[in-house]
Write a protein that holds these residues in place. Structure first.
Motif, short mmCIF file in Angstrom:
data_model
loop_
_atom_site.label_atom_id
_atom_site.label_comp_id
_atom_site.label_asym_id
_atom_site.label_seq_id
_atom_site.Cartn_x
_atom_site.Cartn_y
_atom_site.Cartn_z
N LEU A 168 0.82 -1.21 0.00
CA LEU A 168 0.00 0.00 0.00
C LEU A 168 0.86 1.27 0.00
CD1 LEU A 168 -2.80 -1.13 2.47
CD2 LEU A 168 -3.03 -0.70 0.03
N LEU A 169 1.96 1.27 0.73
CA LEU A 169 2.83 2.45 0.75
C LEU A 169 3.45 2.71 -0.62
CD1 LEU A 169 4.65 2.13 4.20
CD2 LEU A 169 3.02 3.90 3.51
N PHE A 170 3.94 1.65 -1.26
CA PHE A 170 4.53 1.85 -2.59
C PHE A 170 3.46 2.20 -3.63
CE2 PHE A 170 8.12 -0.75 -0.87
CZ PHE A 170 9.10 0.21 -1.04
N SER A 171 2.25 1.65 -3.48
CA SER A 171 1.16 2.02 -4.39
C SER A 171 0.82 3.50 -4.24
CB SER A 171 -0.07 1.16 -4.11
OG SER A 171 0.18 -0.20 -4.40
N LEU A 172 0.74 3.96 -2.99
CA LEU A 172 0.47 5.38 -2.74
C LEU A 172 1.59 6.25 -3.32
CD1 LEU A 172 -1.17 7.62 -1.33
CD2 LEU A 172 0.15 7.13 0.76
N HIS A 173 2.82 5.82 -3.15
CA HIS A 173 3.97 6.55 -3.68
C HIS A 173 3.87 6.64 -5.21
CE1 HIS A 173 7.89 8.30 -3.48
NE2 HIS A 173 8.55 7.26 -3.95
N GLY A 174 3.50 5.55 -5.85
CA GLY A 174 3.36 5.56 -7.31
C GLY A 174 2.22 6.44 -7.77
N ALA A 175 1.10 6.44 -7.04
CA ALA A 175 -0.03 7.28 -7.42
C ALA A 175 0.32 8.76 -7.31
CB ALA A 175 -1.23 6.95 -6.53
N VAL A 176 1.05 9.13 -6.25
CA VAL A 176 1.46 10.53 -6.09
C VAL A 176 2.44 10.92 -7.20
CG1 VAL A 176 2.73 12.12 -4.60
CG2 VAL A 176 1.01 10.60 -3.63
N ALA A 190 -5.10 10.02 -11.15
CA ALA A 190 -4.06 9.66 -10.18
C ALA A 190 -4.32 10.32 -8.83
CB ALA A 190 -2.69 10.07 -10.72
N ARG A 191 -4.75 11.59 -8.83
CA ARG A 191 -5.05 12.26 -7.57
C ARG A 191 -6.24 11.60 -6.86
NH1 ARG A 191 -3.00 16.54 -10.52
NH2 ARG A 191 -4.96 16.90 -11.64
N ALA A 192 -7.21 11.15 -7.63
CA ALA A 192 -8.33 10.44 -7.02
C ALA A 192 -7.86 9.12 -6.40
CB ALA A 192 -9.41 10.18 -8.07
N ALA A 193 -6.89 8.46 -7.05
CA ALA A 193 -6.35 7.22 -6.51
C ALA A 193 -5.62 7.46 -5.19
CB ALA A 193 -5.41 6.56 -7.53
N VAL A 194 -4.94 8.61 -5.09
CA VAL A 194 -4.28 8.96 -3.83
C VAL A 194 -5.30 9.04 -2.70
CG1 VAL A 194 -2.97 10.74 -2.61
CG2 VAL A 194 -2.38 10.16 -4.97
N GLY A 195 -6.46 9.62 -2.99
CA GLY A 195 -7.51 9.74 -1.98
C GLY A 195 -8.04 8.40 -1.52
N ALA A 241 -0.19 13.59 5.43
CA ALA A 241 0.20 14.84 4.78
C ALA A 241 0.15 14.71 3.27
CB ALA A 241 1.61 15.24 5.24
N ALA A 242 0.59 13.57 2.75
CA ALA A 242 0.54 13.36 1.29
C ALA A 242 -0.89 13.39 0.79
CB ALA A 242 1.20 12.03 0.94
N ALA A 250 -0.76 20.12 -4.52
CA ALA A 250 0.69 20.25 -4.27
C ALA A 250 1.34 18.89 -4.43
CB ALA A 250 0.93 20.82 -2.89
N ALA A 251 1.45 18.44 -5.69
CA ALA A 251 1.92 17.08 -5.96
C ALA A 251 3.38 16.90 -5.58
CB ALA A 251 1.71 16.74 -7.43
N ALA A 252 4.22 17.91 -5.80
CA ALA A 252 5.64 17.79 -5.48
C ALA A 252 5.84 17.61 -3.98
CB ALA A 252 6.40 19.02 -5.97
#
Length: 336
Positions: A168-176, A190-195, A241-242, A250-252
Protein backbone atom coordinates in the motif's frame (compact mmCIF):
# COMPACT_ATOMS: atom_id res chain seq x y z
CA UNK A 1 34.68 11.28 9.95
CA UNK A 2 35.82 7.67 10.30
CA UNK A 3 35.70 5.17 7.44
CA UNK A 4 33.11 3.19 9.40
CA UNK A 5 30.78 6.19 9.56
CA UNK A 6 31.43 7.13 5.93
CA UNK A 7 30.48 3.71 4.61
CA UNK A 8 27.45 3.50 6.87
CA UNK A 9 26.22 6.80 5.40
CA UNK A 10 26.96 5.60 1.86
CA UNK A 11 24.89 2.45 2.36
CA UNK A 12 21.99 4.33 3.95
CA UNK A 13 22.06 6.88 1.12
CA UNK A 14 21.99 4.16 -1.56
CA UNK A 15 19.18 2.23 0.13
CA UNK A 16 17.15 5.44 0.50
CA UNK A 17 17.68 6.31 -3.17
CA UNK A 18 16.56 2.85 -4.23
CA UNK A 19 13.42 2.86 -2.08
CA UNK A 20 12.32 6.33 -3.16
CA UNK A 21 13.13 6.10 -6.87
CA UNK A 22 12.45 2.47 -7.72
CA UNK A 23 9.64 2.50 -5.17
CA UNK A 24 7.36 4.64 -7.33
CA UNK A 25 8.06 2.28 -10.24
CA UNK A 26 6.62 -0.54 -8.13
CA UNK A 27 3.60 1.61 -7.38
CA UNK A 28 2.97 2.43 -11.03
CA UNK A 29 3.24 -1.23 -11.99
CA UNK A 30 0.75 -2.30 -9.34
CA UNK A 31 -1.70 0.44 -10.34
CA UNK A 32 -1.58 -0.43 -14.03
CA UNK A 33 -4.88 -2.39 -14.13
CA UNK A 34 -6.69 -0.01 -11.77
CA UNK A 35 -5.79 3.28 -13.48
CA UNK A 36 -5.09 2.04 -17.00
CA UNK A 37 -8.63 2.00 -18.31
CA UNK A 38 -7.44 1.41 -21.89
CA UNK A 39 -4.22 0.64 -23.72
CA UNK A 40 -3.43 4.31 -24.33
CA UNK A 41 -3.71 5.14 -20.61
CA UNK A 42 -1.50 2.18 -19.65
CA UNK A 43 1.12 3.32 -22.12
CA UNK A 44 0.92 6.83 -20.68
CA UNK A 45 1.51 5.48 -17.17
CA UNK A 46 4.53 3.46 -18.30
CA UNK A 47 5.96 6.41 -20.20
CA UNK A 48 5.73 8.53 -17.05
CA UNK A 49 8.53 6.41 -15.58
CA UNK A 50 10.08 5.02 -18.78
CA UNK A 51 13.04 7.42 -19.08
CA UNK A 52 14.01 6.82 -15.44
CA UNK A 53 13.32 3.09 -15.06
CA UNK A 54 16.81 1.70 -15.66
CA UNK A 55 18.46 4.56 -13.78
CA UNK A 56 16.27 3.84 -10.77
CA UNK A 57 17.23 0.16 -10.82
CA UNK A 58 20.93 1.08 -10.77
CA UNK A 59 20.48 2.13 -7.13
CA UNK A 60 19.73 -1.47 -6.18
CA UNK A 61 22.79 -2.67 -8.11
CA UNK A 62 24.86 -0.12 -6.18
CA UNK A 63 23.37 -1.29 -2.87
CA UNK A 64 24.30 -4.90 -3.67
CA UNK A 65 27.80 -3.95 -4.79
CA UNK A 66 28.56 -1.83 -1.73
CA UNK A 67 27.13 -4.42 0.62
CA UNK A 68 29.19 -7.25 -0.88
CA UNK A 69 32.41 -5.22 -0.95
CA UNK A 70 32.18 -3.11 2.20
CA UNK A 71 29.69 -5.03 4.41
CA UNK A 72 30.41 -8.74 3.80
CA UNK A 73 29.16 -9.71 7.23
CA UNK A 74 25.82 -7.99 6.73
CA UNK A 75 25.41 -9.34 3.21
CA UNK A 76 26.04 -12.88 4.42
CA UNK A 77 23.64 -12.58 7.35
CA UNK A 78 20.81 -10.98 5.34
CA UNK A 79 21.09 -13.33 2.37
CA UNK A 80 21.15 -16.38 4.65
CA UNK A 81 18.22 -15.36 6.85
CA UNK A 82 16.00 -13.72 4.24
CA UNK A 83 17.01 -15.37 0.99
CA UNK A 84 13.39 -16.25 -0.01
CA UNK A 85 12.47 -12.55 0.10
CA UNK A 86 15.61 -11.44 -1.71
CA UNK A 87 15.15 -14.11 -4.38
CA UNK A 88 11.51 -13.08 -4.82
CA UNK A 89 12.54 -9.41 -5.12
CA UNK A 90 15.10 -10.16 -7.84
CA UNK A 91 12.71 -12.45 -9.71
CA UNK A 92 10.06 -9.73 -9.60
CA UNK A 93 12.48 -7.17 -11.01
CA UNK A 94 13.30 -9.41 -13.94
CA UNK A 95 9.61 -10.11 -14.57
CA UNK A 96 8.71 -6.42 -14.42
CA UNK A 97 11.51 -5.49 -16.81
CA UNK A 98 10.37 -8.17 -19.24
CA UNK A 99 6.78 -6.93 -19.15
CA UNK A 100 7.64 -3.27 -19.70
CA UNK A 101 10.39 -3.70 -22.28
CA UNK A 102 8.68 -6.36 -24.43
CA UNK A 103 5.15 -4.98 -24.30
CA UNK A 104 5.49 -2.94 -27.48
CA UNK A 105 7.03 -5.70 -29.58
CA UNK A 106 4.06 -8.07 -29.69
CA UNK A 107 0.96 -7.83 -31.83
CA UNK A 108 -2.57 -8.08 -30.55
CA UNK A 109 -4.24 -7.49 -27.19
CA UNK A 110 -3.34 -10.95 -25.88
CA UNK A 111 0.37 -10.18 -25.91
CA UNK A 112 -0.11 -6.81 -24.22
CA UNK A 113 -2.35 -8.38 -21.57
CA UNK A 114 0.31 -10.99 -20.79
CA UNK A 115 3.05 -8.36 -20.55
CA UNK A 116 0.88 -6.15 -18.35
CA UNK A 117 0.30 -9.13 -16.04
CA UNK A 118 4.07 -9.62 -15.86
CA UNK A 119 4.53 -5.93 -15.02
CA UNK A 120 1.89 -6.01 -12.26
CA UNK A 121 3.25 -9.23 -10.74
CA UNK A 122 6.83 -8.03 -11.07
CA UNK A 123 5.93 -4.87 -9.15
CA UNK A 124 3.70 -6.45 -6.50
CA UNK A 125 6.17 -9.14 -5.47
CA UNK A 126 9.13 -6.80 -4.70
CA UNK A 127 6.87 -4.33 -2.88
CA UNK A 128 5.50 -7.11 -0.68
CA UNK A 129 8.98 -8.61 -0.21
CA UNK A 130 10.40 -5.30 1.04
CA UNK A 131 7.55 -4.89 3.51
CA UNK A 132 7.99 -8.47 4.70
CA UNK A 133 11.72 -7.84 5.07
CA UNK A 134 10.93 -5.03 7.51
CA UNK A 135 8.61 -7.36 9.41
CA UNK A 136 11.17 -10.14 9.46
CA UNK A 137 13.91 -7.83 10.72
CA UNK A 138 11.62 -6.50 13.45
CA UNK A 139 10.89 -10.03 14.66
CA UNK A 140 14.52 -11.09 14.34
CA UNK A 141 16.09 -13.61 12.01
CA UNK A 142 15.30 -17.27 12.75
CA UNK A 143 18.29 -19.16 14.15
CA UNK A 144 19.30 -22.64 13.08
CA UNK A 145 16.27 -23.37 10.92
CA UNK A 146 16.24 -25.53 7.82
CA UNK A 147 15.61 -23.93 4.44
CA UNK A 148 11.94 -24.91 4.42
CA UNK A 149 11.36 -23.77 8.00
CA UNK A 150 13.05 -20.43 7.31
CA UNK A 151 10.72 -19.81 4.38
CA UNK A 152 7.66 -20.81 6.44
CA UNK A 153 8.75 -18.49 9.25
CA UNK A 154 8.34 -15.53 6.88
CA UNK A 155 4.62 -16.32 6.63
CA UNK A 156 4.01 -15.18 10.20
CA UNK A 157 0.90 -12.92 10.39
CA UNK A 158 2.94 -9.91 11.54
CA UNK A 159 5.38 -10.32 8.63
CA UNK A 160 2.50 -10.66 6.17
CA UNK A 161 0.86 -7.54 7.62
CA UNK A 162 4.10 -5.64 7.04
CA UNK A 163 4.11 -6.99 3.48
CA UNK A 164 0.62 -5.57 2.94
CA UNK A 165 1.80 -2.24 4.37
CA UNK A 166 4.66 -2.27 1.86
CA UNK A 167 2.27 -2.88 -1.03
CA UNK A 168 0.00 0.00 0.00
CA UNK A 169 2.83 2.45 0.75
CA UNK A 170 4.53 1.85 -2.59
CA UNK A 171 1.16 2.02 -4.39
CA UNK A 172 0.47 5.38 -2.74
CA UNK A 173 3.97 6.55 -3.68
CA UNK A 174 3.36 5.56 -7.31
CA UNK A 175 -0.03 7.28 -7.42
CA UNK A 176 1.46 10.53 -6.09
CA UNK A 177 4.25 10.29 -8.65
CA UNK A 178 1.69 9.91 -11.43
CA UNK A 179 -0.20 12.94 -10.09
CA UNK A 180 3.08 14.84 -10.31
CA UNK A 181 4.05 13.66 -13.80
CA UNK A 182 0.71 13.44 -15.61
CA UNK A 183 -1.58 16.25 -16.66
CA UNK A 184 -5.18 16.30 -17.85
CA UNK A 185 -7.64 13.51 -17.02
CA UNK A 186 -4.82 11.05 -16.27
CA UNK A 187 -3.44 13.35 -13.57
CA UNK A 188 -6.91 13.84 -12.11
CA UNK A 189 -7.39 10.09 -11.98
CA UNK A 190 -4.06 9.66 -10.18
CA UNK A 191 -5.05 12.26 -7.57
CA UNK A 192 -8.33 10.44 -7.02
CA UNK A 193 -6.35 7.22 -6.51
CA UNK A 194 -4.28 8.96 -3.83
CA UNK A 195 -7.51 9.74 -1.98
CA UNK A 196 -8.44 6.05 -1.98
CA UNK A 197 -5.00 4.64 -1.18
CA UNK A 198 -3.94 7.05 1.58
CA UNK A 199 -6.57 6.00 4.17
CA UNK A 200 -5.93 2.32 3.41
CA UNK A 201 -2.17 2.78 3.85
CA UNK A 202 -2.75 4.73 7.06
CA UNK A 203 -4.94 2.00 8.51
CA UNK A 204 -2.54 -0.84 7.68
CA UNK A 205 0.56 1.00 8.92
CA UNK A 206 -1.21 1.77 12.20
CA UNK A 207 -2.29 -1.87 12.48
CA UNK A 208 1.28 -3.09 11.82
CA UNK A 209 2.68 -0.67 14.41
CA UNK A 210 0.14 -1.84 16.99
CA UNK A 211 0.85 -5.50 16.24
CA UNK A 212 4.57 -4.85 16.60
CA UNK A 213 4.08 -3.14 19.95
CA UNK A 214 2.18 -6.20 21.22
CA UNK A 215 4.64 -8.76 19.82
CA UNK A 216 7.08 -10.34 22.25
CA UNK A 217 9.48 -11.14 19.38
CA UNK A 218 9.58 -7.49 18.30
CA UNK A 219 10.06 -6.22 21.85
CA UNK A 220 12.98 -8.64 22.28
CA UNK A 221 14.72 -7.26 19.18
CA UNK A 222 14.20 -3.54 19.78
CA UNK A 223 16.73 -1.92 22.06
CA UNK A 224 15.22 1.53 21.48
CA UNK A 225 11.45 0.97 21.13
CA UNK A 226 10.68 4.69 21.38
CA UNK A 227 12.79 5.35 18.28
CA UNK A 228 10.95 2.60 16.41
CA UNK A 229 7.62 4.09 17.50
CA UNK A 230 8.71 7.49 16.22
CA UNK A 231 9.54 5.93 12.85
CA UNK A 232 6.06 4.38 12.66
CA UNK A 233 4.48 7.70 13.62
CA UNK A 234 6.44 9.48 10.90
CA UNK A 235 5.14 6.99 8.32
CA UNK A 236 1.56 7.62 9.46
CA UNK A 237 2.00 11.40 9.46
CA UNK A 238 3.67 11.39 6.06
CA UNK A 239 0.78 9.41 4.53
CA UNK A 240 -1.76 11.81 6.01
CA UNK A 241 0.20 14.84 4.78
CA UNK A 242 0.54 13.36 1.29
CA UNK A 243 -3.22 12.81 1.18
CA UNK A 244 -3.95 16.42 2.10
CA UNK A 245 -1.29 17.88 -0.19
CA UNK A 246 -2.37 15.81 -3.19
CA UNK A 247 -5.97 16.96 -2.73
CA UNK A 248 -4.80 20.58 -2.73
CA UNK A 249 -2.77 20.08 -5.92
CA UNK A 250 0.69 20.25 -4.27
CA UNK A 251 1.92 17.08 -5.96
CA UNK A 252 5.64 17.79 -5.48
CA UNK A 253 5.22 18.25 -1.72
CA UNK A 254 3.01 15.15 -1.60
CA UNK A 255 5.74 13.17 -3.37
CA UNK A 256 8.25 14.32 -0.74
CA UNK A 257 5.86 13.06 1.94
CA UNK A 258 5.37 9.63 0.37
CA UNK A 259 9.16 9.40 -0.03
CA UNK A 260 9.42 9.85 3.73
CA UNK A 261 6.63 7.32 4.25
CA UNK A 262 8.40 4.53 2.35
CA UNK A 263 11.69 5.26 4.14
CA UNK A 264 10.26 5.52 7.67
CA UNK A 265 9.71 1.75 8.30
CA UNK A 266 13.32 0.96 7.39
CA UNK A 267 14.52 3.87 9.52
CA UNK A 268 12.40 2.52 12.38
CA UNK A 269 14.20 -0.83 12.16
CA UNK A 270 17.66 0.78 12.19
CA UNK A 271 16.85 3.26 14.94
CA UNK A 272 14.93 0.79 17.06
CA UNK A 273 17.63 -1.90 17.02
CA UNK A 274 20.67 0.35 17.38
CA UNK A 275 23.56 -0.24 17.85
CA UNK A 276 22.76 -3.51 16.10
CA UNK A 277 22.36 -3.74 12.32
CA UNK A 278 21.25 -7.38 12.34
CA UNK A 279 19.52 -9.32 15.10
CA UNK A 280 18.38 -12.89 15.51
CA UNK A 281 15.18 -14.08 17.16
CA UNK A 282 14.90 -13.03 20.82
CA UNK A 283 17.87 -10.71 20.34
CA UNK A 284 20.34 -13.54 19.69
CA UNK A 285 23.21 -13.30 17.23
CA UNK A 286 23.15 -9.50 17.20
CA UNK A 287 25.73 -7.84 14.95
CA UNK A 288 26.97 -4.26 15.21
CA UNK A 289 28.34 -2.14 12.38
CA UNK A 290 31.94 -3.00 13.23
CA UNK A 291 31.07 -6.72 13.14
CA UNK A 292 29.87 -6.61 9.52
CA UNK A 293 32.31 -4.16 7.92
CA UNK A 294 35.30 -5.12 5.80
CA UNK A 295 38.77 -4.32 7.11
CA UNK A 296 39.97 -0.72 7.11
CA UNK A 297 42.43 -1.18 4.23
CA UNK A 298 39.63 -2.50 1.98
CA UNK A 299 37.32 0.36 2.96
CA UNK A 300 40.01 2.94 2.22
CA UNK A 301 40.69 1.42 -1.20
CA UNK A 302 36.97 1.28 -2.06
CA UNK A 303 36.56 4.95 -1.13
CA UNK A 304 38.72 5.92 -4.12
CA UNK A 305 36.17 4.28 -6.43
CA UNK A 306 32.87 5.18 -4.81
CA UNK A 307 33.36 8.98 -4.83
CA UNK A 308 33.92 9.45 -8.62
CA UNK A 309 31.27 6.84 -9.45
CA UNK A 310 28.76 8.58 -7.20
CA UNK A 311 29.46 11.97 -8.80
CA UNK A 312 29.11 10.61 -12.34
CA UNK A 313 25.99 8.64 -11.45
CA UNK A 314 24.23 11.55 -9.80
CA UNK A 315 25.13 13.89 -12.66
CA UNK A 316 23.77 11.42 -15.23
CA UNK A 317 20.52 10.96 -13.34
CA UNK A 318 20.09 14.71 -12.81
CA UNK A 319 20.59 15.29 -16.54
CA UNK A 320 18.05 12.57 -17.30
CA UNK A 321 15.45 14.13 -15.01
CA UNK A 322 16.05 17.57 -16.50
CA UNK A 323 15.75 16.26 -20.06
CA UNK A 324 12.36 14.63 -19.37
CA UNK A 325 10.97 17.18 -16.92
CA UNK A 326 7.79 18.04 -18.90
CA UNK A 327 4.53 16.56 -17.72
CA UNK A 328 2.79 14.06 -19.96
CA UNK A 329 -0.82 14.14 -21.08
CA UNK A 330 -3.09 12.40 -23.56
CA UNK A 331 -1.46 14.22 -26.49
CA UNK A 332 2.13 13.31 -25.60
CA UNK A 333 4.07 10.97 -27.93
CA UNK A 334 4.49 7.50 -26.40
CA UNK A 335 7.32 5.05 -27.00
CA UNK A 336 6.35 2.20 -24.63
Amino acid sequence: MTLETLWALVLVWLVAGYLVLDGYDYGIGMLLPALGRDDRRRRLMLNATGPFLLGNEVWLVAVAGVMIAAFPGLEGALFTAYYPLIAALLAGLMLRGTGIQLRRFGRGPGWRTAMDAATVTGSLVPAAALGMLVGGMLRGAPQGLSAGAAAADLLHPFTLLCGLAGVLLFSLHGAVYLALRLGGPAGDQARAAVGRLAPAALAVVVAAAAAGALSGDVRAVLTAPVSAAVGAAIAVGACAAAWALARSGAAAAAFACTSVAVLAPFAAVLAGARPHVFTGRAGEGALTLSDVLADEATLALLAWFIVPLAVVGLAAQAWNWWSFRERLDERSPLYF
